[in-house]
Design a protein around this motif. Structure first.
Motif, mmCIF file in Angstrom:
data_model
loop_
_atom_site.group_PDB
_atom_site.id
_atom_site.type_symbol
_atom_site.label_atom_id
_atom_site.label_comp_id
_atom_site.label_asym_id
_atom_site.label_seq_id
_atom_site.Cartn_x
_atom_site.Cartn_y
_atom_site.Cartn_z
ATOM 1 N N ASP A 95 59.355 69.199 -10.882
ATOM 2 C CA ASP A 95 60.059 68.040 -11.422
ATOM 3 C C ASP A 95 59.093 67.090 -12.140
ATOM 4 N N THR A 96 59.586 66.462 -13.189
ATOM 5 C CA THR A 96 58.860 65.390 -13.854
ATOM 6 C C THR A 96 59.726 64.144 -13.841
ATOM 7 N N LEU A 97 59.088 63.004 -13.968
ATOM 8 C CA LEU A 97 59.840 61.750 -13.961
ATOM 9 C C LEU A 97 60.806 61.705 -15.137
ATOM 10 N N ARG A 98 60.378 62.213 -16.294
ATOM 11 C CA ARG A 98 61.235 62.211 -17.473
ATOM 12 C C ARG A 98 62.482 63.064 -17.228
ATOM 13 N N ALA A 99 62.305 64.231 -16.641
ATOM 14 C CA ALA A 99 63.446 65.123 -16.389
ATOM 15 C C ALA A 99 64.403 64.514 -15.362
ATOM 16 N N ILE A 100 63.865 63.889 -14.325
ATOM 17 C CA ILE A 100 64.720 63.256 -13.315
ATOM 18 C C ILE A 100 65.468 62.076 -13.930
ATOM 19 N N GLY A 101 64.784 61.344 -14.809
ATOM 20 C CA GLY A 101 65.437 60.231 -15.481
ATOM 21 C C GLY A 101 66.594 60.690 -16.342
ATOM 22 N N GLU A 102 66.410 61.794 -17.055
ATOM 23 C CA GLU A 102 67.485 62.344 -17.885
ATOM 24 C C GLU A 102 68.654 62.807 -17.029
ATOM 25 N N MET A 103 68.350 63.466 -15.936
ATOM 26 C CA MET A 103 69.397 64.012 -15.081
ATOM 27 C C MET A 103 70.208 62.897 -14.412
ATOM 28 N N SER A 104 69.518 61.846 -13.993
ATOM 29 C CA SER A 104 70.199 60.767 -13.277
ATOM 30 C C SER A 104 70.938 59.813 -14.199
ATOM 31 N N GLY A 105 70.511 59.766 -15.475
ATOM 32 C CA GLY A 105 71.091 58.833 -16.431
ATOM 33 C C GLY A 105 70.425 57.485 -16.445
ATOM 34 N N ALA A 106 69.498 57.247 -15.521
ATOM 35 C CA ALA A 106 68.836 55.947 -15.442
ATOM 36 C C ALA A 106 67.600 55.867 -16.327
#
Length: 309
Positions: free
Chosen positions: A36-47
């Motif tokens: 996981d990367t922070l960018r990918a988690i941000g995209e997935m969460s919408g935040a």
């Protein structure tokens, strides 16, 4: 307001219409998985990665570990589109750009990234998108110097970089301009003349963010220090002809009421270069220069930074 004479009639900034596309994200939690990367988690969460970093006190290089728990902050999130500016986004949500800066903990040089998720203030209202005539100063939308300095740069793609300034440019409004290196020099007087108004309170309910210097019409206005022209135009009606110079290190100088502007957006200037001519444009009746210095968006008394005279 008198017309300002300049060598190039093209605008140095434009308010691109923005479509209100904000989506509401509910608060939650996420357990980091391998890869996981922070960018990918941000995209997935919408935040978005910026909000996640802020909410979880993460700092560069944003290293994550499997099993780590991340808090997902709730709120409305606007996805930044190509070429959008901070001011345009603020207008689309009926918010002040300065509020969005604070709410998202944005920092210098305030250049947005395409795909970045911005949180409008919680009380922001979505308004119908559409063009706006900034010169007419629409009643529901006003600009100030801080807006132009921090919110007029167009969003860039992840792979793009701001354009460096040069000696004789006209950088198009779709181009973001790189900030100068950190400022380490000193400031010089932009012109000589009697002080008409000083920094600070002027009258009940009125405060000056700079000083006003009397000058005969046509008197050369000179750059107070080395830097890059961030704005040159007359789109903020109260100031008339206005030049903003970014000196680096958070320092910006402003020169208002110019009758003639001799520089263009993106132009590199040196201390003492002529950037315009004094006049009585904007909301003043006599020829003068309104001069400001700002450090990290905060107006600073120029008299404490300029050489004694």
């Amino acid at each position: 307001m008198s017309n300002v004479v300049g060598g190039d009639a093209r605008p140095t900034w434009t308010l691109k219409p923005v479509i209100s596309n904000a989506v509401r994200v509910t608060a939650g939690a996420y357990t980091v998985r391998p890869g996981d990367t922070l960018r990918a988690i941000g995209e997935m969460s919408g935040a978005g990665s910026e909000a996640l970093a802020l909410e979880n006190d993460l700092t560069p290089p944003f290293t994550l570990h499997p099993g780590q728990q991340l808090r997902i902050p709730a709120g409305l999130y606007h996805r930044v589109g190509a070429g959008e500016t901070g001011i345009s986004i603020a207008r689309a949500y009926g918010a002040e750009w300065g509020e969005i800066i604070t709410f998202n903990a944005l920092a210098d040089p305030y250049i947005l990234r395409v795909g970045q998720q911005l949180r409008p203030p919680s009380d922001a209202r979505a308004s119908l998108p559409g063009p706006i005539n900034v010169g007419a100063r629409a009643a529901d939308f006003t600009l100030d110097i801080d807006d132009i300095v921090t919110g007029s740069q167009p969003a860039l793609a992840e792979s793009s970089r701001p354009t460096a300034g040069n000696a004789a440019p006209h950088q198009p409004v779709t181009t973001a301009i790189a900030a100068p290196a950190a400022f380490t020099g000193r400031f010089a007087w932009p012109l000589n003349g009697p002080i008409l108004a000083r920094f600070g309170p002027l009258a009940p309910g009125k405060v000056s963010d700079g000083i006003n210097i009397a000058a005969a019409a046509g008197t050369p206005i000179r750059a107070t220090a080395d830097g890059l022209v961030a704005y040159a135009g007359e789109q903020i009606g109260v100031y008339g002809g206005l030049v903003l110079i970014n000196h680096g290190g958070g320092w910006v100088s402003a020169y208002a009421h110019a009758a003639k502007i001799d520089v263009q957006r993106g132009q590199a200037v040196r201390t003492g270069d002529v950037i315009g001519r004094a006049g009585a444009t904007g909301q003043v009746q006599t020829s003068q220069l309104h001069f400001q210095l700002r450090k990290n968006r905060i107006p600073i008394d120029p008299m404490k930074q300029l050489p004694p005279r």
